[in-house]
Scaffold this active site. Structure first.
Site, short mmCIF file in Angstrom:
data_model
loop_
_atom_site.label_atom_id
_atom_site.label_comp_id
_atom_site.label_asym_id
_atom_site.label_seq_id
_atom_site.Cartn_x
_atom_site.Cartn_y
_atom_site.Cartn_z
N CYS A 205 -13.65 0.90 7.31
CA CYS A 205 -12.67 0.22 6.48
C CYS A 205 -12.65 0.87 5.10
CB CYS A 205 -13.01 -1.25 6.33
SG CYS A 205 -13.32 -2.12 7.89
N CYS A 206 -11.46 1.11 4.56
CA CYS A 206 -11.38 1.74 3.24
C CYS A 206 -11.87 0.76 2.16
CB CYS A 206 -9.96 2.20 2.94
SG CYS A 206 -8.78 0.88 2.66
N CYS B 26 0.80 -1.23 0.00
CA CYS B 26 0.00 0.00 0.00
C CYS B 26 0.83 1.27 0.00
CB CYS B 26 -0.94 0.00 1.19
SG CYS B 26 -2.12 -1.38 1.17
#
Length: 386
Positions: free
Chosen positions: A203-204, A71
């Site tokens: 949560c993304c 990420c």
């Protein structure tokens, strides 16, 4: 950057990447032929996907290096671009990141070889037991880290939900964000439970998108009459140390110490401190990680993040506006693009071009981008005369 979208709604990765690169070049006021090197980040894609995207702009023969650092991929590409320029190896470098994602939680792509997060999973399972079937992998780490903080400091875990509410308020002013509808604390808490203190609205989301930046030397900018009013004042990348695995602390397992170390290096190199920062884009893949990162970046002392949130010090009118873009939670998280989208937002803030998201009196802007496995990149941008 280009507007982020839900999976299945975007162009293919190469077209998204080419579009973001063109926008960056146009913003810089240069042609692709003036770029001497390119670093292209993505997580889910075949080798040389970077070339596939950039060949839409032309085949100029420049080195194109493909980057994958989970990420933190986008900011890793930026880190490499800055190093190339700072070393004198190149005068003008393009950093590009994109991701074409599938719906649903992140999963391992290969099951016939060692899991890169195997050592992390071993510690996680020793600390909190094996997760149940169907629990998203990433949530078990970041939810567990939030639980560890709750247990140490005795806070009400409902405070994490306030971060989602703040995120949506910020995203409402961002045309590039996926989720701009407002939510309440009650709606966040009543959303389906995921793991630990996390609900779905904490949560993304998986997202598709692309972002890019042009990095050049002061001499190149002057020679070509380019604006040079935003600079990278300092930058650091860190990876895991023994403390990640030996502490038995879920917070350290998800990169807390990496962030502390990277931020410390940046502050020291630039000669500024967290008290000088008015705006931050940080890695809020989950509300709990944004909460923990307030402290790892030194925005508030250890043990005080709850008060930081409750007092509104993380938003407009407070001490430091955190994720004015809406962050990963609301803007979206196309893994390879995230770090460069953070860069775009902070450059706009420093230029005074952020529209209704604009933070007042911005002289420095801080970026934090994290990848499990692991890498953390912290970048400090500054506004200068140029």
């Amino acid at each position: 950057m280009i507007p982020f979208t839900k999976p299945g709604k975007s162009d293919s990765y190469d077209l998204m990447g080419a579009s973001a690169a063109r926008r960056a070049l146009e913003d810089a006021g240069i042609s692709y032929e003036q770029v001497q090197q390119a670093f292209v980040g993505y997580v889910y894609g075949d080798s040389t996907s970077g070339q596939k995207a950039l060949y839409h702009l032309g085949q100029t023969g420049i080195p194109v290096v493909n980057v994958n650092n989970n990420c933190s991929t986008g900011s890793s590409a930026l880190w490499l671009a800055r190093q190339a320029v700072a070393s004198g190896a190149a005068d003008c470098v393009l950093a590009l990141g994109f991701e074409q994602m599938n719906p649903g939680a992140l999963t391992a792509m290969y099951t016939d070889r060692p899991d890169v997060l195997g050592a992390f999973a071993d510690v996680r399972d020793q600390v909190q037991g094996m997760p149940g079937d169907g629990v998203p992998m990433a949530a078990t780490y970041f939810g567990g880290a939030g639980t560890a903080y709750v247990e140490e400091f005795g806070i009400d875990p409902a405070v994490f939900a306030r971060i989602s509410v703040k995120s949506r308020k910020h995203a409402a002013n961002n045309p590039y964000a996926v989720f701009r509808d407002q939510v309440t604390v009650e709606e966040v808490l009543s959303a389906p439970h995921i793991f630990g203190p996390l609900t779905r609205l904490q949560c993304c989301p998986p997202t598709c998108g692309a972002a890019a930046a042009v990095v050049c030397s002061p001499e190149f900018a002057k020679r070509h009459g380019l604006r040079s009013d935003v600079v990278i004042a300092a930058q650091a990348m860190t990876t895991d140390t023994d403390s990640t695995f030996k502490s038995g602390d879920m917070r350290k397992l998800i990169g807390y110490d990496m962030a502390v170390e990277a931020a410390g290096r940046v502050y020291e190199a630039a000669g500024v401190g967290p008290e000088d920062i008015r705006v931050v884009e940080l890695h809020d893949c989950f509300t709990t990680n944004e909460f923990l990162t307030y402290e790892s970046l030194g925005l508030t002392p250890v043990g005080t993040a709850e008060r930081f949130v409750m007092d509104g010090d993380n938003t407009y009118g407070g001490r430091v506006v955190t994720n004015p873009s809406g962050g990963l939670l609301s803007k979206g998280h196309p893994l390879g693009a995230t770090g460069l989208a953070q860069c775009a937002e902070l450059v706009w803030q420093l230029r005074g071009e952020a529209g209704n998201r604009q933070v007042e009196d911005v002289g420095f802007a801080l970026q934090h981008n994290l990848g499990l496995g692991g890498a953390c990149v912290v970048t400090l941008y500054a506004k200068v005369d140029g």
